[in-house]
Design a protein around this motif. Structure first.
Motif, mmCIF file in Angstrom:
data_model
loop_
_atom_site.group_PDB
_atom_site.id
_atom_site.type_symbol
_atom_site.label_atom_id
_atom_site.label_comp_id
_atom_site.label_asym_id
_atom_site.label_seq_id
_atom_site.Cartn_x
_atom_site.Cartn_y
_atom_site.Cartn_z
ATOM 1 N N GLU A 158 0.846 -1.198 0.000
ATOM 2 C CA GLU A 158 0.000 0.000 0.000
ATOM 3 C C GLU A 158 0.877 1.242 0.000
ATOM 4 N N VAL A 217 0.095 -3.656 -5.983
ATOM 5 C CA VAL A 217 0.278 -2.358 -5.344
ATOM 6 C C VAL A 217 -1.070 -1.641 -5.278
ATOM 7 N N PHE A 218 -1.302 -0.934 -4.168
ATOM 8 C CA PHE A 218 -2.556 -0.254 -3.892
ATOM 9 C C PHE A 218 -2.217 1.214 -3.694
ATOM 10 N N LEU A 219 -2.694 2.047 -4.608
ATOM 11 C CA LEU A 219 -2.222 3.427 -4.680
ATOM 12 C C LEU A 219 -3.153 4.381 -3.942
ATOM 13 N N SER A 228 0.320 -6.114 -10.079
ATOM 14 C CA SER A 228 -1.003 -5.585 -10.413
ATOM 15 C C SER A 228 -1.233 -4.299 -9.640
ATOM 16 N N LEU A 280 -3.942 -1.115 -8.414
ATOM 17 C CA LEU A 280 -5.329 -0.738 -8.116
ATOM 18 C C LEU A 280 -5.299 0.650 -7.477
ATOM 19 N N LYS A 281 -6.226 1.512 -7.890
ATOM 20 C CA LYS A 281 -6.264 2.883 -7.362
ATOM 21 C C LYS A 281 -7.700 3.377 -7.337
#
Lengths: 430, 430
Positions: free
Chosen positions: A330, A349-351, B392, B394-395
């Motif tokens: 994150e 990945v979490f933006l 991968s 994600l946003k």
């Protein structure tokens, strides 16, 4: 108390290396037991499978009752609440849409001298999907494993799920129906993996086996690998949160605990450039812990494997993150894209501050089966590519063989492979 | 005498299944020995590596002399004949050009509700390349393993090659120079695999290890898998030739022998719809065999594992071919594209009468590291994809989290994962 490290500590490098190298899981040595189970299923088929199911799952089955019936699946689906069905269907739609973008394109082309080359992709014909029983029997995992296979074009998905004393999670059956699983068998353990790999009188063998499981299942997958394909062997879950001091400490604490509640061997790490924020998160974790139904698990994970690392600047977090190579990452910072551009090794990945990792577990659309234990340095999460394979294509005319042949003959000569050289030379009358 | 089968034989299905199931290789049980070697290299580093090299390769090295010098590589290159260099360079150019087409594209996109998703590909940072010593020390294999890694963007390729009593194949060094290998060490066996996986004082560890080797090397790769990535474990080579009666039997015989000369465990199979042609090929094989420098190996392979299968129509060959799932498949028929379209499982296909498989071994451009032992049912040949990994992405915005969050909370609830639910709910003030 979680690990506390500061990049300015004199012994930082040593302690960080120790954190990285720490074994979180004791691999039980079940290889010999698993080998015996596989041998017995290979030799005796259904009879062995039924006997092992009686012994391990306390369940009396016959070849006819191994398979979960359409009526049972339908009943489980009907018994699922509308809210849950809606959530499963939303997850299914989003996972399918994302994974359809992963379908590789065939590539046939002609090069400068006219030789035809190419890559052709085709789906694996049949796949076995292992679903754990008991409290780790998650409908979301059924979707995450089955949907990429369906999108890839796999014709047959045979699911196995152990039913201790007959109990099955109806949501797992509902998710299997939504995902389009072809067959479901109420069997589990190494014996189910053996049945999928080698087949029995009742269960046709598959070409590849995917899905998580306990130590017996993992050892069985390793042992049948080669005869069939397998996915990765997943380790305990992990998250790394890189966060600046502008976050709500309670949000970050909740994210750290969402990993920790999975397993006492799970790992949650925070890297921040703000010492006071680090302290606030630690306090928030302690406060939230007490209210969780899985508090004991989460507390053990956080105490033994949790870590808070304070760095001088967020840019110092990138090289540490690449060494950790986290399963989930994150980036709860003001400019997550800029930080992401400097990073390399992560499963997913979490933006930004509004993308908790949990969204990726369920409804984001990306896959939640991701590389653990630093394997994001060399591997990727589950995708459509795991359910297709590539055939390379070559086509020469007589003239092109005349052009390329002499080089092949020369290389065969220096490698001492006469028949290789002749196979070309004979066509060129050489 | 090779196997002879005809699809009209009453016992055809039984005999074909026996042919498919026949074990061609006895796996030596070297697991315990390999475990001891790996443990010793992990514990003692260079000292163990040097001691094991003295023992197994009869070669006295120091940390300083383990690495092959630039001057040695240069001298090997200079000593290579212009014809051989030209052939290696042609192969290198064609392999690089083909593999550049395999580079996967990043995919960032915004879905219908505005959520950003994506896949980002990055190269594995460092790769170890195992090259066998002795007569199986092939320059073509150096190119086939190193070029995809270079094309993928791998920064560091550390090659190991055992030097029995100091002997190295200069062509292997020349090929390594052409391919852009970063470092070469004159070590081999399980000890070299351990050094690459865990590092020593002299050799920095890598993230992934590829390349063929003997039973010790294969066992070592299996044992270090997980800590580092590995490629496939290759079995003995195979070819299936599907040929009609219009072929020159000598051409087809040469192709069958080109596989057979690799190894007594190699397998060459012909499927044809023309009984008289089958007989002519069998005669041609016998005639050509006597003239090969590796006649003994090729004869043993053909006698024990070779097979000629006569079918009524070429269309009957397709389902048999898919069950064999051959590493190499030659379609020496009038309309190879039509036959190819009906086939599914093969590592590489060679279309038409002027595309002998040997072209693919050297200069076609496609990779010669391909799935053996029926694993083309679920896996692919070596490619650029083996040297990259996918993250991968994600946003979500606050609004999108509000839209998707409730479904995630619902699924967390039914899975009994409180902290998962809270991680979303806390951001929505729920």
């Amino acid at each position: 108390m979680p690990w506390r490290l500061a990049s300015t500590d004199e012994d930082f490098e040593d302690r960080f290396a120790t954190l990285l190298g720490a074994k979180r899981e004791q691999a039980a040595d079940v290889d010999a037991a698993v080998r015996a189970i596989i041998d017995s299923v290979r030799a005796e088929g259904d009879a062995a499978l039924l006997a092992l199911t009686r012994r391990f799952d306390q369940l009396e089955l016959t070849p006819a009752t191994m398979r979960v019936t359409e009526a049972e699946i339908e009943a489980a689906y009907e018994a699922t609440s509308p809210d849950t069905l809606e959530a499963l269907n939303l997850a299914h739609r989003r996972i399918a849409a994302h994974h359809r973008r992963q379908l590789p394109a065939d590539d046939r082309y002609t090069d400068a001298i006219g030789v035809e080359l190419g890559s052709r992709w085709t789906a694996v014909e049949s796949v076995g999907l292992y679903v754990p029983g008991g409290s780790a029997s998650y409908p979301s995992s059924v979707l995450m494993n089955a949907v990429p296979a369906k999108v890839a074009g796999v014709e047959r998905i045979a699911m196995v799920v152990p039913a201790m004393r007959g109990a099955l999670n109806p949501l797992v059956l509902a998710a299997a129906k939504i995902a389009g699983v072809s067959e479901i068998y109420r069997i589990g353990g190494a014996q189910a993996v053996a049945a999928l790999a080698y087949g029995t009188q009742t269960i046709a063998p598959v070409a590849k086996i995917v899905g998580p499981g306990n130590a017996f299942v993992a050892a069985a997958k390793r042992q049948v690998f080669g005869h069939v394909g397998i996915d990765m062997i997943a380790g305990p879950s992990e998250v790394l949160v890189i966060a600046d001091g502008d976050n709500d400490p309670d949000w970050i604490a909740a994210d750290l605990l969402a990993q920790a509640e999975h397993d006492t061997a799970a790992q949650s790490i925070l890297i921040t450039d703000d010492l006071a924020f680090a302290d606030r998160v630690e306090t928030a974790v302690e406060r939230q812990l007490s209210t969780l139904s899985r508090a004991e698990t989460a507390a053990a994970s956080w105490r033994d494997h949790g870590a808070i690392i304070v760095v001088e600047a967020l840019s110092d977090a990138a090289p540490l993150s690449d060494r950790i190579a986290p399963e989930h990452l994150e980036l709860a910072v003001a400019d997550p894209e800029a930080l992401f551009a400097t990073l390399r090794n992560a499963g997913a990945v979490f933006l930004g501050r509004h993308t908790p990792e949990v969204i990726g577990d369920y409804v984001g659309g990306s896959n939640h089966v991701l590389p653990t234990a630093r394997s994001a340095r060399f591997s990727s999460g589950l995708s459509v590519l795991d359910f297709v394979k590539r055939t390379s294509v070559l086509k020469l005319s007589a003239g092109q063989l005349r052009e390329l042949g002499p080089a092949a003959i020369e290389l065969a000569r220096v490698e001492g492979l006469d028949a290789h050289g002749r196979s070309v030379a004979i066509r060129l009358n050489l």
